[in-house]
Write a protein that holds these residues in place. Structure first.
Motif, short mmCIF file in Angstrom:
data_model
loop_
_atom_site.label_atom_id
_atom_site.label_comp_id
_atom_site.label_asym_id
_atom_site.label_seq_id
_atom_site.Cartn_x
_atom_site.Cartn_y
_atom_site.Cartn_z
N GLU A 119 35.51 44.86 41.64
CA GLU A 119 35.57 44.10 40.39
C GLU A 119 36.77 43.15 40.38
OE1 GLU A 119 35.53 44.80 35.54
OE2 GLU A 119 34.97 46.44 36.89
N HIS A 120 37.93 43.61 40.84
CA HIS A 120 39.12 42.74 40.95
C HIS A 120 38.79 41.52 41.81
CE1 HIS A 120 42.90 45.43 40.17
NE2 HIS A 120 41.91 45.84 39.42
N TRP A 121 38.30 41.82 43.01
CA TRP A 121 38.13 40.79 44.04
C TRP A 121 37.04 39.80 43.66
CZ3 TRP A 121 41.90 40.39 47.30
CH2 TRP A 121 41.76 39.66 48.49
N LEU A 122 35.86 40.32 43.33
CA LEU A 122 34.76 39.42 42.96
C LEU A 122 35.04 38.72 41.63
CD1 LEU A 122 31.41 41.22 43.85
CD2 LEU A 122 32.57 39.37 45.04
N GLY A 123 35.70 39.42 40.73
CA GLY A 123 36.06 38.79 39.45
C GLY A 123 36.93 37.58 39.67
N SER A 124 37.88 37.68 40.56
CA SER A 124 38.76 36.56 40.87
C SER A 124 37.98 35.41 41.48
CB SER A 124 39.86 37.03 41.82
OG SER A 124 40.69 35.96 42.18
N ILE A 125 37.04 35.75 42.36
CA ILE A 125 36.25 34.72 43.04
C ILE A 125 35.33 34.00 42.07
CG2 ILE A 125 34.45 34.37 44.78
CD1 ILE A 125 35.87 36.70 46.32
N VAL A 126 34.62 34.74 41.22
CA VAL A 126 33.72 34.06 40.28
C VAL A 126 34.50 33.26 39.25
CG1 VAL A 126 31.81 35.70 40.65
CG2 VAL A 126 33.33 36.03 38.72
N SER A 127 35.66 33.74 38.87
CA SER A 127 36.51 32.99 37.95
C SER A 127 36.96 31.67 38.57
CB SER A 127 37.73 33.84 37.56
OG SER A 127 38.57 33.11 36.69
N GLN A 128 37.37 31.72 39.83
CA GLN A 128 37.79 30.49 40.53
C GLN A 128 36.63 29.52 40.71
OE1 GLN A 128 39.72 31.69 44.13
NE2 GLN A 128 41.36 32.72 43.02
N ALA A 129 35.41 30.06 40.75
CA ALA A 129 34.22 29.20 40.88
C ALA A 129 33.80 28.62 39.53
CB ALA A 129 33.08 29.99 41.51
N LYS A 184 33.91 33.31 31.96
CA LYS A 184 33.22 34.14 30.96
C LYS A 184 32.56 35.35 31.63
CE LYS A 184 29.32 33.66 27.88
NZ LYS A 184 28.34 32.71 27.37
N GLU A 185 31.86 35.12 32.74
CA GLU A 185 31.18 36.20 33.45
C GLU A 185 32.20 37.19 34.02
OE1 GLU A 185 30.51 33.03 33.58
OE2 GLU A 185 28.35 32.81 33.26
N GLN A 186 33.32 36.68 34.46
CA GLN A 186 34.36 37.53 35.04
C GLN A 186 34.87 38.55 34.02
OE1 GLN A 186 37.99 37.09 34.28
NE2 GLN A 186 38.48 38.78 35.63
N ARG A 187 34.88 38.18 32.76
CA ARG A 187 35.40 39.07 31.71
C ARG A 187 34.36 40.09 31.23
NH1 ARG A 187 37.54 34.08 30.14
NH2 ARG A 187 35.92 33.81 28.57
N LYS A 188 33.10 39.97 31.67
CA LYS A 188 32.03 40.84 31.17
C LYS A 188 31.85 42.12 31.97
CE LYS A 188 29.19 37.32 28.97
NZ LYS A 188 27.84 36.72 28.96
N GLY A 189 32.60 42.31 33.04
CA GLY A 189 32.48 43.55 33.80
C GLY A 189 31.75 43.36 35.12
N LEU A 190 31.70 44.44 35.88
CA LEU A 190 31.21 44.38 37.25
C LEU A 190 29.74 43.97 37.35
CD1 LEU A 190 31.90 44.61 40.20
CD2 LEU A 190 31.58 47.09 40.04
N ALA A 191 28.88 44.46 36.49
CA ALA A 191 27.46 44.09 36.57
C ALA A 191 27.29 42.59 36.41
CB ALA A 191 26.64 44.84 35.53
N ALA A 192 27.98 42.01 35.43
CA ALA A 192 27.89 40.56 35.19
C ALA A 192 28.50 39.78 36.34
CB ALA A 192 28.59 40.21 33.87
N ILE A 193 29.56 40.29 36.92
CA ILE A 193 30.21 39.61 38.05
C ILE A 193 29.27 39.58 39.25
CG2 ILE A 193 32.08 39.86 39.74
CD1 ILE A 193 33.81 40.96 37.38
N ILE A 194 28.65 40.71 39.54
CA ILE A 194 27.72 40.77 40.68
C ILE A 194 26.52 39.86 40.43
CG2 ILE A 194 26.13 42.28 41.95
CD1 ILE A 194 28.22 44.57 41.44
N LYS A 195 25.99 39.89 39.23
CA LYS A 195 24.85 39.03 38.89
C LYS A 195 25.22 37.56 39.07
CE LYS A 195 21.66 37.88 35.18
NZ LYS A 195 21.35 38.01 33.76
N CYS A 196 26.39 37.18 38.60
CA CYS A 196 26.87 35.80 38.74
C CYS A 196 27.03 35.43 40.21
CB CYS A 196 28.19 35.64 37.98
SG CYS A 196 28.93 34.01 38.13
N ALA A 197 27.64 36.32 40.99
CA ALA A 197 27.85 36.06 42.42
C ALA A 197 26.52 35.89 43.13
CB ALA A 197 28.65 37.19 43.05
#
Length: 174
Positions: free
Chosen positions: A74-84, A88-101
């Motif tokens: 969650e830390h790592w992917l959250g940072s990556i999706v935020s930089q992309a 908003k998706e980064q703040r919604k938790g791991l499921a949203a982060i994975i879906k976004c990625a």
């Protein structure tokens, strides 16, 4: 006169001695999926989570290893999706982060699947689920004809592979 050694020290020593071959086996396995690298560049909080996840795995604390590996992902992917641009998706938790990625091609689908598998294994430990929820370790064990305790080590191994794979595949700018 030599001070008498507390009984708990002798008990800890016996336990450590009995567990040493098991820990060594887990270190050997871990070295096949996580080569020793010096200088992972990451925020200290992420580094601590990554390191403690590995340590928990080595010491057979599989639930903690799974939870910490999911936290690192969650830390790592959250940072990556935020930089992309997906703050908003980064703040919604791991499921949203994975879906976004997945939807935005940030990670290959197979790596998203692996990360999501860790998330599903983690969830019953951090979000209490009903006894009959299909993601609980008990229900998965019943479905697979196993015991909950036999499920945990393979789950933790998968979590270690996913954690390392995510860290090596995608590197956020820190």
């Amino acid at each position: 006169m030599k001070a008498k050694r507390p009984k708990y020290e002798a008990s800890l020593e016996r336990h450590d001695k009995a567990e040493l071959p098991h820990r060594a086996s887990r270190v050997r396995w871990l070295s096949t999926v996580m080569p020793q690298h010096r200088g992972y560049m990451m925020p200290l909080d992420s580094h601590l989570v990554f390191t403690e996840a590995k340590d928990c795995f080595i010491y057979g604390q599989y639930v903690a290893a799974i939870v910490l590996a999911a936290s690192f992902i969650e830390h790592w992917l959250g940072s990556i999706v935020s930089q992309a641009g997906f703050e908003k998706e980064q703040r919604k938790g791991l499921a949203a982060i994975i879906k976004c990625a997945r939807e935005n091609g940030i990670l290959p689908s197979t790596l998203c699947d692996r990360a999501d598998h860790v998330r599903r294994n983690r969830n019953p430990f951090v979000h209490l689920k009903s006894f009959d929820h299909p993601d609980t370790v008990v229900q998965r064990a019943v479905t697979e004809g196993s015991t909950p305790f036999e499920m945990l080590e393979p789950d933790a191994k998968n979590a270690m592979i996913a954690m390392y794979s995510v860290a090596m595949y995608a590197k956020p700018q820190i």
